[in-house]
Design an enzyme around this catalytic site. Structure first.
Site, PDB file in Angstrom:
ATOM      1  N   LYS A   1       0.845  -1.202   0.000  1.00  0.00           N
ATOM      2  CA  LYS A   1       0.000   0.000   0.000  1.00  0.00           C
ATOM      3  C   LYS A   1       0.877   1.248   0.000  1.00  0.00           C
ATOM      4  O   LYS A   1       2.095   1.169   0.278  1.00  0.00           O
ATOM      5  CB  LYS A   1      -0.927  -0.025   1.213  1.00  0.00           C
ATOM      6  CG  LYS A   1      -0.204  -0.060   2.558  1.00  0.00           C
ATOM      7  CD  LYS A   1      -1.148  -0.428   3.693  1.00  0.00           C
ATOM      8  CE  LYS A   1      -0.420  -0.431   5.027  1.00  0.00           C
ATOM      9  NZ  LYS A   1      -1.289  -0.913   6.117  1.00  0.00           N
TER      10      LYS A   1
ATOM     11  N   ARG B   1     -10.848  -0.171  14.052  1.00  0.00           N
ATOM     12  CA  ARG B   1     -10.529   0.660  12.887  1.00  0.00           C
ATOM     13  C   ARG B   1     -11.291   0.194  11.658  1.00  0.00           C
ATOM     14  O   ARG B   1     -12.070   0.942  11.090  1.00  0.00           O
ATOM     15  CB  ARG B   1      -9.013   0.640  12.636  1.00  0.00           C
ATOM     16  CG  ARG B   1      -8.570   1.555  11.524  1.00  0.00           C
ATOM     17  CD  ARG B   1      -7.078   1.499  11.272  1.00  0.00           C
ATOM     18  NE  ARG B   1      -6.661   0.249  10.667  1.00  0.00           N
ATOM     19  CZ  ARG B   1      -5.450   0.019  10.151  1.00  0.00           C
ATOM     20  NH1 ARG B   1      -4.533   0.975  10.186  1.00  0.00           N
ATOM     21  NH2 ARG B   1      -5.139  -1.139   9.616  1.00  0.00           N
TER      22      ARG B   1
ATOM     23  N   MET C   1      12.296  24.617   2.461  1.00  0.00           N
ATOM     24  CA  MET C   1      11.519  23.786   1.535  1.00  0.00           C
ATOM     25  C   MET C   1      12.423  22.903   0.679  1.00  0.00           C
ATOM     26  O   MET C   1      12.154  21.726   0.459  1.00  0.00           O
ATOM     27  CB  MET C   1      10.661  24.673   0.625  1.00  0.00           C
ATOM     28  CG  MET C   1       9.759  23.876  -0.301  1.00  0.00           C
ATOM     29  SD  MET C   1       8.873  24.906  -1.476  1.00  0.00           S
ATOM     30  CE  MET C   1       7.748  25.784  -0.394  1.00  0.00           C
TER      31      MET C   1
ATOM     32  N   TYR D   1      15.985  30.426   8.232  1.00  0.00           N
ATOM     33  CA  TYR D   1      14.748  31.149   8.532  1.00  0.00           C
ATOM     34  C   TYR D   1      14.573  31.353  10.027  1.00  0.00           C
ATOM     35  O   TYR D   1      14.772  30.431  10.823  1.00  0.00           O
ATOM     36  CB  TYR D   1      13.543  30.364   8.006  1.00  0.00           C
ATOM     37  CG  TYR D   1      13.325  30.488   6.525  1.00  0.00           C
ATOM     38  CD1 TYR D   1      13.140  31.738   5.919  1.00  0.00           C
ATOM     39  CD2 TYR D   1      13.282  29.357   5.718  1.00  0.00           C
ATOM     40  CE1 TYR D   1      12.924  31.852   4.556  1.00  0.00           C
ATOM     41  CE2 TYR D   1      13.054  29.453   4.350  1.00  0.00           C
ATOM     42  CZ  TYR D   1      12.878  30.705   3.781  1.00  0.00           C
ATOM     43  OH  TYR D   1      12.657  30.812   2.434  1.00  0.00           O
TER      44      TYR D   1
HETATM   45  C1  LIG Z   1      -0.600  -1.881   6.808  1.00  0.00           C
HETATM   46  C2  LIG Z   1      -1.203  -3.183   7.157  1.00  0.00           C
HETATM   47  C3  LIG Z   1      -0.405  -4.337   7.250  1.00  0.00           C
HETATM   48  C4  LIG Z   1       1.098  -4.279   7.201  1.00  0.00           C
HETATM   49  O1  LIG Z   1       1.556  -3.766   8.437  1.00  0.00           O
HETATM   50  P1  LIG Z   1       3.116  -3.595   8.789  1.00  0.00           P
HETATM   51  O2  LIG Z   1       3.116  -3.138  10.187  1.00  0.00           O
HETATM   52  O3  LIG Z   1       3.633  -2.553   7.846  1.00  0.00           O
HETATM   53  O4  LIG Z   1       3.747  -4.911   8.570  1.00  0.00           O
HETATM   54  C5  LIG Z   1      -1.045  -5.553   7.441  1.00  0.00           C
HETATM   55  N1  LIG Z   1      -2.390  -5.625   7.562  1.00  0.00           N
HETATM   56  C6  LIG Z   1      -3.182  -4.530   7.518  1.00  0.00           C
HETATM   57  C7  LIG Z   1      -4.645  -4.684   7.675  1.00  0.00           C
HETATM   58  C8  LIG Z   1      -2.618  -3.287   7.328  1.00  0.00           C
HETATM   59  O5  LIG Z   1      -3.390  -2.200   7.309  1.00  0.00           O
END
Ligand SMILES: *Cc1c(COP(=O)(O)O)cnc(C)c1O
Length: 379
Positions: free
Chosen positions: A53, A152, A320, A274
């Site tokens: 992802k 979640r 930046m 800055y």
């Molecule tokens: C992001 C995610 C993972 C991977 O988690 P890591 O901690 O990066 O290994 C696995 N399962 C779900 C549902 C996730 O959202």
């Protein structure tokens, strides 16, 4: 613009070519493959997916997944439908691609067309996927996600109980996995881990019989009873330590180097950067490097760069597009325009940088910007 000036445009030089870019991000695909092998070894015979992802945690989902495919990994997880469609395009048919956040209502035909697997997070998503299967005239693959305690994503226990009582709930659904996600897997002694595992046990027993998947990277190190049939590591593939209290069992994957744009001598008593948040107290040598918060190096992440093992502290605020370093620790003349200093790599791991910035390695990687020259090695 006349013809001659148009002809002089360097169209063959990409904005992120090595000569032009301000910084170079080297991504070691061989290390990602080795990390996958190490996780597999830890898992014994249990299956291991690749979580890619957020564009492969910022490192390139297509390149990462292609490297994992060569290790025999053929199950991938993305977060969003759009990521799944893009990954299908680059991988071609064959591997399973699961969409963690679920298929947005109405977009089921796009998911079906790209041959994606839905992660079903609610009774509504289940009904929509059932309807899509009816329209498609075939069974559609899914993982049923249950909320075992992270609050979640996934079906609440009462939803699972409700659909369990409905004999037609899974008509047209090819349930590939029952899955859930751990909230505290990086804290091995946290009581939530075992609580979630037991909740997962109870809920998956209410679902159609299917392989089970519970662990992310850290969960792989919680012991065999957490492994079930498929692990879903992301972070550990990319070199982030899945066992924060212990030495890192995986190899580093990224190296980030920025070019020096300019060096200068500063007298005592001058303001730097800055807001003049730093004022020199003695003469020093400074170097300005070509990387800043627009590249994902956050303004508050005051830290240091490294050159040949020597620490070069940041001076003043991150801009930046640039950062000012105190290079007085180096022999005079050892660093000049075009030379590379290291921000991430052997001298400063992703986890080190995260620690200095008060964040986690995940955020460091996924913040990395798009102006770097990206060099993929050991593919
Ligand atoms: C992001 C995610 C993972 C991977 O988690 P890591 O901690 O990066 O290994 C696995 N399962 C779900 C549902 C996730 O959202």
């Amino acid at each position: 613009m006349n013809d001659s000036s148009r002809r002089s445009l360097p169209e063959d030089i990409a904005a992120t070519s090595e000569a032009v870019a301000g910084a170079i991000l080297t991504i070691d695909l061989g290390a990602i493959r080795e990390n996958y092998r190490r996780l597999k070894a830890q898992l014994g015979g249990v299956g291991c997916a690749g979580v890619v992802k957020a564009d492969g945690y910022g490192l390139g989902a297509s390149q990462v997944a292609t490297a994992l495919l060569r290790e025999g990994c053929d199950i991938f997880f993305v977060a969003l439908l759009g990521e799944g469609i893009a990954l299908r395009r680059s991988l071609g048919p064959g591997s399973a691609i699961f969409v963690l956040n679920g298929i947005p209502p109405g977009a089921e035909p796009d998911a079906v067309a790209a041959n994606l697997c839905a992660v079903v997070n609610s009774p509504e998503q289940l009904a929509a996927w059932r309807a899509a299967a009816r329209r498609a005239g075939r069974k559609l693959p899914a993982a049923i996600q249950v909320d075992s305690g992270m609050s979640r994503l996934g079906m609440a226990p009462q939803d699972v109980e409700r659909i369990a009582a409905d004999p037609g709930a899974f008509d047209g659904i090819d349930v590939r996995f029952a899955m859930s996600h751990l909230a505290c897997a990086d804290e091995p002694d946290h009581p939530a881990n075992e609580r979630q595992r037991l909740a997962f046990e109870r809920l998956r027993a209410l679902l159609p019989k299917a392989p089970a998947s519970l662990t992310n990277s850290s969960g792989i190190f919680l012991g065999q009873r957490f492994h079930y049939d498929l692990a879903r590591p992301g972070a550990a593939l990319y070199g982030i330590n899945p066992t924060p209290a212990r030495p890192n069992p995986v190899l580093p994957v990224v190296r980030l180097q920025a070019k020096v744009v300019q060096t200068r001598m500063l007298e005592a008593g001058v303001g730097v950067g800055y807001g003049h948040t730093v004022r020199t107290t003695s003469p020093l040598t400074a170097a300005t490097i070509s990387l800043g918060y627009a590249d994902g190096w956050h303004r508050r992440a005051a830290s240091a760069a490294w050159f040949e093992g020597v620490r070069l502290p940041f001076l003043g605020r991150v801009s930046m597009d640039s950062i000012i370093l105190d290079i007085s620790a180096l022999p005079p003349g050892s660093l000049g325009e075009g030379d590379l200093v290291e921000l991430l790599g052997p001298s400063q791991s992703v986890d080190d940088a995260a620690g200095h910035a008060g964040t986690i390695g995940y955020e460091i990687l996924t913040s990395l910007g798009h102006r770097f020259h990206r060099r993929y090695v050991n593919g």
